[in-house]
Write an enzyme that holds these catalytic residues in place. Structure first.
Site, PDB file in Angstrom:
ATOM      1  N   TYR B 427       0.926  -1.583  -0.002  1.00  7.24           N
ATOM      2  CA  TYR B 427      -0.100  -0.127  -0.230  1.00  7.24           C
ATOM      3  C   TYR B 427       0.583   1.534  -0.120  1.00  7.24           C
ATOM      4  O   TYR B 427       2.152   1.084  -0.082  1.00  7.24           O
ATOM      5  CB  TYR B 427      -1.275   0.043   0.976  1.00  7.24           C
ATOM      6  CG  TYR B 427      -0.710  -0.054   2.069  1.00  7.24           C
ATOM      7  CD1 TYR B 427       0.665   0.427   2.858  1.00  7.24           C
ATOM      8  CD2 TYR B 427      -1.987  -0.738   3.189  1.00  7.24           C
ATOM      9  CE1 TYR B 427       0.832   0.504   4.270  1.00  7.24           C
ATOM     10  CE2 TYR B 427      -1.864  -0.891   4.569  1.00  7.24           C
ATOM     11  CZ  TYR B 427      -0.735  -0.064   5.190  1.00  7.24           C
ATOM     12  OH  TYR B 427      -0.136   0.047   6.590  1.00  7.24           O
ATOM     13  N   GLU B 428      -0.038   2.060  -0.431  1.00  4.11           N
ATOM     14  CA  GLU B 428       0.922   3.853  -0.142  1.00  4.11           C
ATOM     15  C   GLU B 428       1.918   3.905  -1.528  1.00  4.11           C
ATOM     16  O   GLU B 428       2.390   3.976  -1.535  1.00  4.11           O
ATOM     17  CB  GLU B 428       1.925   4.334   0.954  1.00  4.11           C
ATOM     18  CG  GLU B 428       0.868   4.432   2.074  1.00  4.11           C
ATOM     19  CD  GLU B 428      -0.288   5.536   1.494  1.00  4.11           C
ATOM     20  OE1 GLU B 428      -1.539   5.242   2.072  1.00  4.11           O
ATOM     21  OE2 GLU B 428       0.055   6.440   0.228  1.00  4.11           O
ATOM     22  N   GLY B 429       1.563   2.570  -2.593  1.00  2.00           N
ATOM     23  CA  GLY B 429       2.171   2.670  -3.199  1.00  2.00           C
ATOM     24  C   GLY B 429       3.266   1.794  -3.502  1.00  2.00           C
ATOM     25  O   GLY B 429       3.966   1.262  -2.436  1.00  2.00           O
TER      26      GLY B 429
END
Lengths: 556, 556
Positions: B427-429
């Protein structure tokens, strides 16, 4: 994305990488002709695809449970096991005298791989039984062999191995389970064992526990340990399971994965047992079982690597996201996803080649009695176990990553592979223990087995590989000059380096046999060789550097 | 083995490794005196030990659930969140104008680390809220700021970020959620968002969703995206949550870990939203939130590394097994266990130093406006995120391994760390996206930020480190000469190499400041430098080699 049995890939590795033709050329394994191999792999593969693979998720969602002392297995597992038994896959390598097929271990491992890819938690059951058959063949009395082995081969009965106790894990010699002579040739076995894989089930007529215990005159440590057959139900004179033995499942563990495999705490309360092998020689007997079980567990790592890889590739070829160089828009076209997928593919190939090379060596040793084959098999076993399972974990992790956010969602199935495979780096001797075995016991020949492998790799003729192998030779000599603590300090890195150089070697060998494999081989060697060099640097750490960091600093 | 907040270790890294004194010397952060830092870390640490850590297992065993459209959070989480809010830890770095403490991000990250170690699934909630506060401070109108920020800081309301849609993951630009003007300055937001962390809860008066959506005149791709504040309940003129907005939680995901954090599918049906920032500039605004969230997620990796390490060390110092050189018989005295523990310790230190160095750079940029500080922070962010989370996963895996068979049993708690932390690499890239950011956007300055770091490392004067840094300089130049596809092919390895060289550097710097740290630093550098060299070799793979393996071969 249903599992597809990699039959042609297995054939390729057997035929062109690990020289299985040499096994088939022996008298002992003359039946293992190419046609026979093809037929076996296809038949087993079909069972894995059609019957076992559909059980995998159900086993995860519906763990085995203990109800009023009775183990209830996951939905469909009884049918899955019946299919395995009916196919004859339990006794593939067992002696035909007891109903086995007498086939090479290499083929058993190939079939095991497919069963483990399809449903690892169920496949752990045959793996235990296969190991028990082998231990009984090697060490049990003819009476025990006659009573147990045919039933184990037919799948009517199942086998377990009972080593671990709460205070005796890696240090098996610390076990406290006792065996007292009953005066009639049997023994009363008393103690508690933990982590007993498939300690019970609801589809076998009998469960046959091989239990390590100490006789009254057994000394402390591993030299005072004996091995006993302790059946759940005691066979009568006709070999029919009769009265219940005084043993029970106390509880089942709640585990990270392998939910379909009941992991039991077993209690033996003066349970009737029969000595297997000589008194106080139980560890040696158990090692017969454990050595092949170690290779078998390495193959479990391979199983999950293959399954997780197929699963991830299926997703990557379907999922579209962003602009891609090729233009079709699937994430497989993105450089970093492709990198991950190629890594999974390269690693899976390497593990399969190492495992099957090890199996071929064990088969050749069995067929020819040649000490060099035996040493090769023994040397490759800890590598196959540790590198196989580490790779299974790594590839399963990469499989999650390829799935992105979907990888963290359980319904996708990617996470189950990681959860299931994680234990394989621990059981049958942790991977640290495997590495210590490699730099300890397996270098006791003065490095003969190691150098023979290095000679073979250097002789292959690839320049980068030869340079790396030469470093490995130097490191092996260095290891031989160290005391055991210094070896142990670098053991895991030594094993990691050896595995990667073997992996690069098998890849390049495959590319020579089939030029369409050259691009993957180039990619694989380009990763494995630098990684091996780094591991070799780390392998020379030495114990002093480890212990220079004080326990106070560690605890701070 | 209860969690102990590593207050003195955090102090040491701040004071002696990442030069936090420079932050405290600025006018903006003059309040962050050593006494203040000590007080903050101790107070937050105590809350983490006493209140949050006891919630961790309960959250895992009792996941958040959705009942008749209402999210029920895990037992104790409401109280845990209240403690976080009361401590002021949500608005530590927020502007005092809105009720924040205006403290450096470095301190927020230190506190976040401890909260995440204690209970990662709960800590994800403040992390989202902190990011939202920052985005609103930078981009929202004064009215929105006044309405929302004080409530977010007080913890009365919580914030979420809504980017992902089923077809728009890493490719955010593919999103389909629409925003239509209502004619009164508000917008009607319609669409479905997935993977919304803490999408709802039962302890907040209001949930404030920052939602990416496309205005009617928004072009395709990321340039046509705008950002909206879409509250669960619409604030009335007094800022009191009034009527329910037309949005709902459709379902919660069943996840590998982070069970205590409800991950929602959110449905917006013409929900009332307010534009945040300029039309079509939503990605830029969201990136404000995401950049610090990325560092925050890297710190989550650190959190789990620290917690898993403490947990494993506690076990290793208690568990006795076999004979050991030191004679006390704990497994910590065994060379291979010690190797694992030192690796965990070395890696955790490196991640903490990278994360806090990144935070210090961001603080210095904020305090001084200096472009070099800004560039350093921007360059270190993807490294902190990817290396931090990869390390969290690795250390959690090692923690399982140190526990042996116990590591696979859920009651031990070791497995939860791995399950929880696994998503942080996604998550978050994803970490692949981080690496692409590093070799793409973060090298757009022609390598200025990279070379500045390399200069600093070379200037430190350790011979091995200098040689490795020199290789990194050469590799960085090579990267700058490649087209984007070739950079992407080696992006992850480049990031891995940079992180390891930074790690070795910080270790050696720490040893210089405190000679008792020299043994661990020597050990760490002796691992990280060879690993970095291997990664540098792999970083030069190039795209051609990746695509030389055809899709047919991959699919075979």
């Amino acid at each position: 994305m249903p599992y597809r049995a990699p039959v042609s890939e297995l054939r390729f590795v057997l035929d062109h990488v690990v020289g299985f033709d040499r096994v088939a050329a022996t008298d002992r394994f003359a039946e293992a002709t190419p046609d026979m191999v093809e037929a076996i792999l296809k038949e087993a593969g079909k069972m894995c695809e059609d019957i076992l693979a559909p059980l995998n998720r159900a086993g995860d969602l519906n763990p085995a449970t203990l109800e009023n002392g009775v183990v209830r297995t996951s939905p469909g597992f009884a049918d899955g096991f019946a299919a395995i038994a009916e196919g004859g896959w339990l006794g593939m390598s067992a002696d035909p005298e007891h109903g086995g097929m007498g086939l090479p271990i290499a083929l058993t491992m190939a079939v095991n791989e497919m069963m483990g890819s399809a449903c690892l938690s169920l496949q752990l059951n045959p793996l235990m039984t296969q190991g028990q058959i082998e231990a009984l063949e090697a060490h049990a009395s003819p009476e025990i062999q006659k009573t147990y082995i045919p039933k184990l081969i037919s799948g009517e009965w199942c086998g377990t191995m009972n080593l671990t106790e709460a205070q005796a894990g890696s240090d098996v010699g610390a076990l406290r389970t006792k065996a007292e002579p009953n005066g009639d040739g049997t023994y009363a076995v008393t103690g508690q064992k933990i982590y007993i894989s498939w300690g019970d089930n609801d589809f076998s007529e009998n469960i046959c526990h091989l239990v390590l215990a100490r006789l009254p005159d057994g000394t402390e440590g591993t030299r005072g340990i004996s091995l006993f057959m302790v059946p759940k139900r005691i066979p009568d004179e006709n070999g029919t399971p009769g009265v219940a033995n005084t043993l029970k499942v106390v509880s089942l563990e709640h585990k990270l994965g392998l939910h379909g495999s009941p992991t039991a705490v077993m209690q033996y309360d003066g349970a009737t047992g029969w000595l297997v092998g000589e008194p106080h020689k139980g560890m040696a007997a158990m090692f017969t079982m454990m050595n092949n079980a170690r290779l078998g567990v390495g193959v479990q790592g391979l199983s999950v690597a293959e399954a997780a890889m197929q699963h991830a590739i299926g997703y990557a070829m379907d999922r579209k996201q962003g602009k891609t160089p090729g233009g079709d828009g699937t994430i497989l076209e993105h450089a970093d996803v492709r990198r991950m997928v190629l890594g999974m593919k390269a690693d899976t190939f390497a593990v399969r080649a190492i495992a099957l090379d090890c199996a071929v060596a064990l088969d050749m040793a069995k067929a020819t009695g040649d000490a060099a084959w035996k040493a090769r098999g023994a040397f490759l076993t800890p590598i196959a176990k540790a590198f196989g399972t580490d790779t299974g974990i790594k590839v399963a992790g990469d499989g999650i990553q390829v799935h992105g956010g979907m990888g963290f969602v359980e319904e996708t199935g990617a996470a189950q592979y990681l959860r299931d495979v994680r234990v394989t780096a621990i059981y049958e001797g942790t991977n640290g223990i495997q590495a210590m075995d490699l730099v300890g016991r397996k270098l006791m020949d003065g490095g003969v087995a190691a150098f023979a492998l290095i000679d073979e790799i250097e002789g292959f003729g690839n320049e980068d590989l030869r340079a790396a192998a030469s470093h490995l030779r130097t490191l092996t000599k260095w290891m031989l000059d160290q005391d055991m603590q210094d070896r142990f300090a670098g053991a895991v890195s030594y094993l990691n380096a050896f595995a990667r150089i073997l992996g690069a070697y098998y890849h390049l060998k495959a590319a020579k046999a089939d030029p369409t494999r050259a691009p993957l081989a180039t990619y694989a060697a380009g990763r494995m060789i630098p990684e091996a060099l780094a591991e070799m640097a780390k392998a020379r750490t030495g114990a002093a550097e480890l212990y220079a960091v004080s326990t106070d600093v560690i605890a701070a």
